[in-house]
Design a protein around this motif. Structure first.
Motif, short mmCIF file in Angstrom:
data_model
loop_
_atom_site.label_atom_id
_atom_site.label_comp_id
_atom_site.label_asym_id
_atom_site.label_seq_id
_atom_site.Cartn_x
_atom_site.Cartn_y
_atom_site.Cartn_z
N LEU A 1 -30.24 -18.23 -5.97
CA LEU A 1 -30.57 -19.33 -6.88
C LEU A 1 -31.85 -20.04 -6.45
N VAL A 2 -31.96 -20.33 -5.16
CA VAL A 2 -33.12 -21.07 -4.66
C VAL A 2 -34.39 -20.23 -4.80
N GLU A 3 -34.32 -19.00 -4.33
CA GLU A 3 -35.51 -18.16 -4.37
C GLU A 3 -35.87 -17.78 -5.81
N GLY A 4 -34.88 -17.44 -6.61
CA GLY A 4 -35.14 -17.06 -7.99
C GLY A 4 -35.67 -18.21 -8.82
N GLY A 5 -35.26 -19.43 -8.48
CA GLY A 5 -35.72 -20.59 -9.24
C GLY A 5 -37.20 -20.88 -9.08
N SER A 6 -37.81 -20.32 -8.04
CA SER A 6 -39.24 -20.54 -7.82
C SER A 6 -40.07 -19.35 -8.30
N MET A 7 -39.43 -18.36 -8.95
CA MET A 7 -40.12 -17.18 -9.43
C MET A 7 -40.04 -17.10 -10.95
N ASP A 8 -40.85 -16.21 -11.54
CA ASP A 8 -40.63 -15.94 -12.96
C ASP A 8 -39.38 -15.08 -13.09
N LEU A 9 -38.87 -14.91 -14.33
CA LEU A 9 -37.58 -14.26 -14.53
C LEU A 9 -37.55 -12.84 -13.98
N GLU A 10 -38.60 -12.06 -14.22
CA GLU A 10 -38.61 -10.67 -13.78
C GLU A 10 -38.50 -10.57 -12.27
N LYS A 11 -39.29 -11.39 -11.56
CA LYS A 11 -39.23 -11.37 -10.10
C LYS A 11 -37.89 -11.91 -9.61
N GLY A 12 -37.35 -12.92 -10.30
CA GLY A 12 -36.06 -13.48 -9.91
C GLY A 12 -34.94 -12.46 -10.04
N LEU A 13 -34.96 -11.67 -11.13
CA LEU A 13 -33.94 -10.64 -11.31
C LEU A 13 -34.06 -9.56 -10.23
N HIS A 14 -35.30 -9.22 -9.90
CA HIS A 14 -35.52 -8.23 -8.84
C HIS A 14 -35.00 -8.75 -7.50
N ARG A 15 -35.25 -10.04 -7.24
CA ARG A 15 -34.77 -10.63 -5.98
C ARG A 15 -33.25 -10.67 -5.95
N GLU A 16 -32.61 -10.95 -7.09
CA GLU A 16 -31.16 -10.94 -7.14
C GLU A 16 -30.61 -9.55 -6.81
N ARG A 17 -31.25 -8.51 -7.34
CA ARG A 17 -30.81 -7.15 -7.04
C ARG A 17 -30.95 -6.84 -5.55
N ASP A 18 -32.06 -7.27 -4.95
CA ASP A 18 -32.25 -7.06 -3.51
C ASP A 18 -31.14 -7.72 -2.70
N LEU A 19 -30.83 -8.98 -3.04
CA LEU A 19 -29.81 -9.71 -2.30
C LEU A 19 -28.42 -9.10 -2.54
N GLY A 20 -28.16 -8.67 -3.78
CA GLY A 20 -26.88 -8.03 -4.08
C GLY A 20 -26.70 -6.75 -3.31
N LEU A 21 -27.76 -5.95 -3.25
CA LEU A 21 -27.70 -4.70 -2.51
C LEU A 21 -27.43 -4.97 -1.03
N ALA A 22 -28.14 -5.93 -0.45
CA ALA A 22 -27.93 -6.27 0.96
C ALA A 22 -26.50 -6.74 1.20
N HIS A 23 -25.96 -7.51 0.27
CA HIS A 23 -24.60 -8.02 0.41
C HIS A 23 -23.58 -6.89 0.40
N TYR A 24 -23.70 -6.01 -0.59
CA TYR A 24 -22.69 -4.96 -0.72
C TYR A 24 -22.80 -3.91 0.38
N ILE A 25 -24.00 -3.65 0.87
CA ILE A 25 -24.13 -2.75 2.01
C ILE A 25 -23.39 -3.33 3.22
N THR A 26 -23.43 -4.66 3.34
CA THR A 26 -22.77 -5.32 4.47
C THR A 26 -21.26 -5.29 4.36
N ILE A 27 -20.74 -5.51 3.14
CA ILE A 27 -19.28 -5.71 3.00
C ILE A 27 -18.50 -4.47 2.61
N MET A 28 -19.14 -3.46 2.03
CA MET A 28 -18.37 -2.33 1.49
C MET A 28 -17.61 -1.57 2.56
#
Length: 283
Positions: free
Chosen positions: A231-258
């Protein structure tokens, strides 16, 4: 001058750190010493709550609550010994180390501002450094930078317009007009507005902030931290970059927990639990 207290939240069993400005006789105005103390406290909290590769749910600090003692949150700088504005405006590492707003930005768990009374200029900037703002009906915001020929250095010119829109931010800051709690809530500056309750030993906004912290504490803390980061990082980006950042963070999260195999099982158990409390829609 600044008081910290760690409390256990009753429903979640997790903990919250309450940071309180404690100069009620001076309307909690901050001087150089207070600014340096706040910076150190927030730095220590950032270190204590930083995400790890281990289970973040084992770290039971779920939120920070930032408030002021007495009937005012913070009426700005103590002009008898104000912090050096050149230092506070600098991006040099040694200056950022004693910049409380920068140190707040490094904290991975949500920061809830529990506001009452005056929230003026530098106090306004401290409030805007919080993730969630709860105020009671006595809360009054005011930005007096232009009135006294001062420049904001803790983000007010940028953060306010992102909360209430550029037109309203210009009206408020360029006229140095006060904003009462009701309009602040209607404009989206306050996220929650609570009534002042007579006979309470602590402020209504602080009590509500603790309830919100307890609710957050019942969630998965590692995901709370990653979601806040998105939310914090995406809020300072345009939508396209924010969505890309969300995917990066989601990938990192699921690699950690799966690898533990429990995440989706926990979700399925929750959904299938017929005895779990359910929220009913008011629509």
């Amino acid at each position: 001058m600044v008081e910290t207290k760690t409390i256990q939240l009753p429903k979640s069993g997790k903990k919250a750190v309450i940071v309180s400005l404690n100069r009620p006789s001076k309307q909690n105005c901050f001087d150089t010493k207070v600014v340096h103390t706040l910076s150190r406290i927030f730095h220590d909290i950032a270190i204590a709550t930083q995400p790890t590769n281990d289970n973040d749910n084992d770290n039971d600090i779920t939120c920070v609550i930032f408030t002021g003692k007495g009937d005012t949150f913070c009426a700005g700088a103590d002009l008898s010994n104000p912090p050096n504005p050149i230092v506070q405006s600098s991006d040099l590492p040694e200056c950022l180390a004693i910049n409380p707003v920068h140190q707040m930005s490094l904290i991975s768990v949500p920061i809830i501002g529990a506001l009452q009374g005056h929230v003026i200029t530098g106090g306004f900037e401290l409030a805007l450094a919080c993730d969630i703002l709860v105020g009671d009906t006595t809360t009054k915001f005011r930005d007096t930078h232009v009135k006294f020929g001062l420049a904001p250095c803790w983000g007010l010119s940028q953060k306010l317009q992102r909360r209430i829109g550029p037109g309203r931010a210009k009206w408020l800051s360029l006229s140095a007009r006060p904003l009462d709690a009701k309009m602040a809530y209607e404009w989206g500056l306050l996220d929650e507005l609570v009534e002042v309750k007579e006979g309470m030993t602590s402020s209504s906004s602080l009590n509500r902030a603790m309830e919100i912290a307890d609710n957050i504490g019942m969630q998965d803390l590692s995901m709370v931290k990653r979601y806040k980061q998105a939310l914090v990082e995406g809020g300072s980006m345009d939508l396209e970059k924010g969505l890309h950042r969300e995917r990066d963070l989601g990938l990192a999260h699921y690699i950690t927990i799966m690898n533990d195999g429990s995440t989706f099982e926990n979700a399925k158990e929750y959904i299938q639990d017929e005895k779990r409390p359910r929220l009913s829609s008011k629509l």
